[in-house]
Write an enzyme that holds these catalytic residues in place. Structure first.
Site, mmCIF file in Angstrom:
data_model
loop_
_atom_site.group_PDB
_atom_site.id
_atom_site.type_symbol
_atom_site.label_atom_id
_atom_site.label_comp_id
_atom_site.label_asym_id
_atom_site.label_seq_id
_atom_site.Cartn_x
_atom_site.Cartn_y
_atom_site.Cartn_z
ATOM 1 N N SER A 1 -9.716 0.984 7.239
ATOM 2 C CA SER A 1 -9.393 0.839 5.866
ATOM 3 C C SER A 1 -8.883 -0.336 5.236
ATOM 4 C CB SER A 1 -8.280 1.988 6.049
ATOM 5 O OG SER A 1 -8.550 3.503 6.398
ATOM 6 N N SER B 1 -9.316 3.095 3.593
ATOM 7 C CA SER B 1 -8.115 3.631 2.770
ATOM 8 C C SER B 1 -7.445 3.009 1.571
ATOM 9 C CB SER B 1 -6.777 4.571 3.261
ATOM 10 O OG SER B 1 -6.553 3.904 4.307
ATOM 11 N N LYS C 1 0.404 -1.022 0.358
ATOM 12 C CA LYS C 1 0.172 -0.268 -0.410
ATOM 13 C C LYS C 1 0.929 1.746 0.294
ATOM 14 C CE LYS C 1 -3.580 2.049 2.506
ATOM 15 N NZ LYS C 1 -4.540 2.202 3.845
#
Length: 486
Positions: free
Chosen positions: A188, A164, A87
């Site tokens: 997230s 996210s 990520k």
């Protein structure tokens, strides 16, 4: 077996989870090069549709593969040869850029060393060949940014993949990789897992490393782990990545058994409390309520006791503390960047919502932040006492089904942003503030065919119990055959 002579078909690649890939490498049925090439080809084919991978690091993966080949270590590690994506948020790979989804970091120098969790993934044999999209500093429940554009849900390209870790979830749901690194500061991991039909577990605070330069994110509210298709992949990735890192003041007790072993064990008969009221007060979507009711029936059929429960926390305290800590962290990041640049940031270097949060945080006091940290501890204590009476808590992950793109993006005014995220944050934030482990399990779909996850949360350090139940649910209500229609 020669990599040049044998290619791994798309169908064969998509049929494998990370555990199966590593096993096939160990037996010689597949090679790391075959798996990496298949992942890269799948990314080439589907990423233009979903925009999940924002940076490719093929040369890094190739150089690692060459070095392992020359050293004779290609088959070493529990995840030897498995392709992996990181990520693009506070996670560093030597020689590559990390932008945190923000234009203010688009031209920063490459990292000079790996994050500890990256070291552990590579030590386990994984091949990292890119990064996945994140909204600016992970501040919202969709993955859209002015820097990288919109990440689309593989189940419906008009809808959000969540945030996210939406890039990670979209990459796994689209079949680019079987498992992808993700982080969770307010839901997230769990929200994108729910929206994309995946399994996603947020570990206990401090379970996985955040260093080597910073040892906690958002006072411990933010944790790193993965999203995956299978429960056993999530367990194996936690086995290879968890544990104390040198220099960190935070230490959790060692586990009695591996998480991989926990998946294979029966949880016995559990006492499960059901929370159906969102802390935001928002009405639960009818399709989500239907999946919740079906999940309760499934649990009862498996021999568990299920009872309604009321959370012993004040929602305003939960959201107030979480918001104060997140805004303070963003303010510090902005000030750090301004120091490096030697000037204030330009207006267009931050999303409108981020600018609002920074401006708000500048007027906060030391007392505000102290009280927020104390609230984390008080809320954690109240929740731990609740787990004296229940083994696990069950709730939806979100109040509403997957929203369309733009609804929760950061490029709008703050009131519209709040209205856009309220359907996503009614349940998940609590486990970040309390520090307890929590997982999203893909147990249903909406009437329009969009995935719906159910959330289970446990007491401090009881990931083993979550994995035991998840393994049981995966057997009782399999989801592997439900694939995004890309």
């Amino acid at each position: 077996m020669s990599d040049e002579r044998y290619q791994l078909s798309t169908g064969d690649y998509l049929a494998l989870d990370a555990t199966a890939m590593a096993a096939a490498v160990k037996t010689g049925e597949l090679t790391p090069r075959m798996l990496l090439s298949a992942a890269q080809a799948r990314c080439d084919a589907v990423n233009p549709l979903v925009n999940a991978v924002n940076m490719r690091h093929d040369e890094h993966a190739n150089s690692v593969l060459r070095a392992r080949h020359h050293a004779g270590s290609e088959l070493l590690g529990a995840l030897a040869g498995v392709p992996m994506l990181l990520k693009d948020l506070n996670t560093y790979l030597t020689g590559t850029l990390t932008t945190n989804g923000s234009r203010m970091l688009a031209d920063t120098p490459p990292a000079t060393r790996n994050s500890t969790i990256v070291q552990r993934y590579e030590a386990a044999g994984m091949l990292i060949f890119g990064k996945t999209t994140s909204p600016e500093y992970g501040l919202t429940t969709t993955t859209e940014s002015s820097l990288w554009g919109q990440t689309r849900n593989p189940w419906s390209l008009a809808h959000s993949a969540g945030g996210s870790s939406g890039g990670a979830a979209a990459a796994v749901a689209a079949g680019i990789v079987p498992v992808a690194h993700a982080t969770d500061g307010g839901g997230s991991i769990r929200i994108p897992a729910s929206y994309c039909g995946l399994f996603g577990l947020k570990p206990t605070r401090y379970r996985t490393p955040q260093g080597p330069d910073t040892f906690e994110g958002w006072f411990g509210a933010s944790c790193g782990h993965v999203v995956s298709r299978s429960v056993r992949d999530s367990a194996l990735l936690l086995d290879v990545s968890h544990g104390h890192e040198k220099g960190s003041p935070y230490w959790l007790a060692p586990q009695a058994i591996s998480y991989s072993e926990a998946v294979r064990r029966s949880p016995g008969s559990l006492r499960i409390g059901v929370v159906d009221q969102a802390m935001t007060g928002l009405e639960l979507d009818a399709d989500i309520r239907s999946v919740l009711n079906t999940t309760v029936d499934l649990l009862l059929g498996l021999g568990h006791r299920v009872d309604p429960v009321t959370l012993p926390v004040d929602p305003q305290q939960v959201y107030g503390a979480h918001g104060a800590v997140g805004a303070a962290a963003l303010l510090a990041a902005v000030r750090d960047r301004e120091t490096v640049l030697g000037r204030p940031l330009h207006a267009d270097e931050l999303e409108p919502v981020s600018r609002y949060l920074v401006n708000n945080a500048t007027s906060a006091t030391a007392e505000n932040l102290y009280r927020a940290r104390r609230s984390f501890e008080l809320i954690g204590s109240r929740m731990e006492h609740l787990f004296d009476d229940y083994d696990l808590l069950l709730s939806p992950v979100t109040s509403q089904i997957t929203p369309e793109l733009k609804v929760a993006s950061l490029d709008q005014d703050y009131p519209h942003y709040i209205q856009g995220i309220i359907g996503s944050i009614g349940y998940s934030v609590l486990a970040n503030v309390s520090g307890q482990p929590s997982m999203s399990v893909p147990l249903g779909t909406s009437s329009s065919g969009l995935p719906i996850g159910m959330m289970f949360s446990a007491g401090w350090c009881r990931e083993d119990l979550l994995f035991q139940l998840a393994g049981q649910l995966e057997q009782a209500s399999p989801w592997a055959d439900r694939r995004a229609p890309l």
